[in-house]
Design a protein around this motif. Structure first.
Motif, mmCIF file in Angstrom:
data_model
loop_
_atom_site.group_PDB
_atom_site.id
_atom_site.type_symbol
_atom_site.label_atom_id
_atom_site.label_comp_id
_atom_site.label_asym_id
_atom_site.label_seq_id
_atom_site.Cartn_x
_atom_site.Cartn_y
_atom_site.Cartn_z
ATOM 1 N N ASN A 133 0.788 -1.254 0.000
ATOM 2 C CA ASN A 133 0.000 0.000 0.000
ATOM 3 C C ASN A 133 0.813 1.294 0.000
ATOM 4 N N VAL A 134 1.951 1.290 -0.636
ATOM 5 C CA VAL A 134 2.680 2.559 -0.766
ATOM 6 C C VAL A 134 2.105 3.282 -1.980
ATOM 7 N N GLY A 135 1.711 4.537 -1.815
ATOM 8 C CA GLY A 135 1.085 5.279 -2.919
ATOM 9 C C GLY A 135 1.810 6.571 -3.244
ATOM 10 N N PHE A 136 1.305 7.244 -4.265
ATOM 11 C CA PHE A 136 1.940 8.493 -4.699
ATOM 12 C C PHE A 136 1.871 9.568 -3.611
ATOM 13 N N ALA A 137 0.814 9.500 -2.771
ATOM 14 C CA ALA A 137 0.690 10.472 -1.674
ATOM 15 C C ALA A 137 1.874 10.331 -0.707
ATOM 16 N N LYS B 50 4.826 12.077 -2.309
ATOM 17 C CA LYS B 50 4.726 13.533 -2.220
ATOM 18 C C LYS B 50 5.004 14.026 -0.799
ATOM 19 N N ASN B 51 4.403 13.366 0.171
ATOM 20 C CA ASN B 51 4.584 13.827 1.552
ATOM 21 C C ASN B 51 6.023 13.695 2.025
ATOM 22 N N THR B 52 6.684 12.613 1.602
ATOM 23 C CA THR B 52 8.079 12.409 1.991
ATOM 24 C C THR B 52 8.942 13.538 1.430
ATOM 25 N N LEU B 53 8.684 13.909 0.174
ATOM 26 C CA LEU B 53 9.509 14.957 -0.439
ATOM 27 C C LEU B 53 9.127 16.360 0.049
ATOM 28 N N TYR B 54 7.850 16.555 0.395
ATOM 29 C CA TYR B 54 7.472 17.836 1.033
ATOM 30 C C TYR B 54 8.270 17.996 2.322
#
Ligand code: PHE
Length: 336
Positions: free
Chosen positions: A212-216, A219-223
């Motif tokens: 269940n690793v998703g694009f969100a 994004k959150n990791t890089l934010y």
């Protein structure tokens, strides 16, 4: 006799004995002084000749005395330099600083380690499988050209790795999910050296594979990374892109730190600067590395360490990192 002992006194830096010399040859009551006093007993017609002789003696004595004073001073200076406490901690040591790329690399590692990423490394001399084929680069595909590879051998291909994505292949081949790893390292591309590009540079690859690793998550990791690295005000933008090993893929941009997003030379007026690429790991790549793509998904990203250091420290020419000009390197000492 007196002169001899005065000389040895001077050599030893002994002021008392120097004073004895002064008493004997220089002062009013000295031998020379007495010779002057004797003047009144000299018949007038001899006074001139006598006076000249005594003056000569006095000049000799004065010259010798000055010489001795100089020697004593010199001796004193030498003793003084040995008269120090050698156990005191030294001051003003010319210590080396931390290279800005090392400091940047350390800071990146620190940020990702805190959110559960471990470190992994791989070889700089890579085979075709780890640098290209396992990463879903089709054979004879133009994407291979995109990477301007330095080949060391052809068939079977051995090359200097063109990106640290080769390390994600090695990690996935050898570990089971969950995988959360960061791979910093040196990479090579056959590019002309300029203020913005070099044939040797550094990247840091991130890989997260689990259920269940998703694009969100990507994004959150890089934010999180961008705000930690560049400051809370930093904005992040994802632009659709293409990489053979990720689907979907996105270029990572951050708001320009130089102009605050208003537009300047560095961001070429756009207000945004690219720091790397990213995307969801292509199921083919997971399968190539023996990971069940029905059960697991993952994201990956790759960023240029030079680019990040340039933005962070406002360095305008990438060549400065490898020229080893101390005037440049010295500016980074406070980070010790
Ligand atoms: N390896 C890519 C490059 O060097 C960057 C990247 C890494 C893109 C991971 C997507 C995922 O350009």
């Amino acid at each position: 006799e007196a002169i001899k002992s005065a000389i040895s006194a001077a050599e030893a830096g002994n002021e008392e004995e120097l004073e004895a010399y002064r008493m004997k040859f220089i002062s009013k009551k000295s031998v020379v002084g007495e010779l002057f006093a004797e003047m009144r007993n000299i018949p007038n017609e001899q006074k001139k000749e006598y006076g000249q002789l005594v003056n000569e003696v006095k000049q000799m004595a004065d010259a010798k005395f000055q010489e001795l004073i100089d020697q004593v001073n010199l001796a004193k200076k030498h003793t003084k330099s040995f008269d120090q406490d050698l156990t005191l901690p030294p001051t003003n040591i010319a210590a080396g600083g931390i290279h800005p790329l090392t400091a940047t690399r350390q800071r990146i590692i620190e940020i990702f380690e805190r959110i559960g990423f471990n470190l992994s490394e791989g070889p700089e001399i890579e085979d075709d499988w780890h640098n290209f084929t396992a990463l879903n680069f089709p054979e004879n595909h133009p994407a291979r050209e995109m990477q301007d590879t330095f080949f060391l051998e052809k068939n079977p291909d051995v090359a200097l790795r063109t990106h640290t994505s080769s390390v994600q292949v090695r990690v996935m081949e050898n570990q089971k999910p969950p995988i959360r790893t960061l791979s910093p390292g040196r990479v090579y591309r056959n590019e002309a050296i300029s203020a913005r590009a070099h044939c040797i540079f550094h990247q840091v690859e991130g890989l997260y594979v689990d259920e269940n690793v998703g694009f969100a998550d990507l994004k959150n990791t890089l934010y999180h990374f961008a705000k930690e690295m560049f400051g809370k005000e930093t904005k992040v933008r994802f632009r659709p892109s293409f990489f053979p090993f990720t689907e979907p893929s996105a270029e990572i941009d951050i708001s320009c730190l130089i102009c605050g997003g208003k537009g300047c030379n560095v961001c070429k007026g756009s207000g945004w600067v690219e720091i790397g690429g990213s995307g969801m790991v292509d199921p083919n790549v997971l399968e190539n590395c023996g990971i069940d793509s029905k059960k697991y998904t993952g994201f990956a990203f790759g960023m240029g360490i030079e680019r990040i250091a340039m933005l962070k420290y406002q360095i305008k020419d990438l060549r400065l990192f490898t020229e080893n000009d101390v005037r440049f390197l010295r500016q980074f000492k406070p980070m010790l």
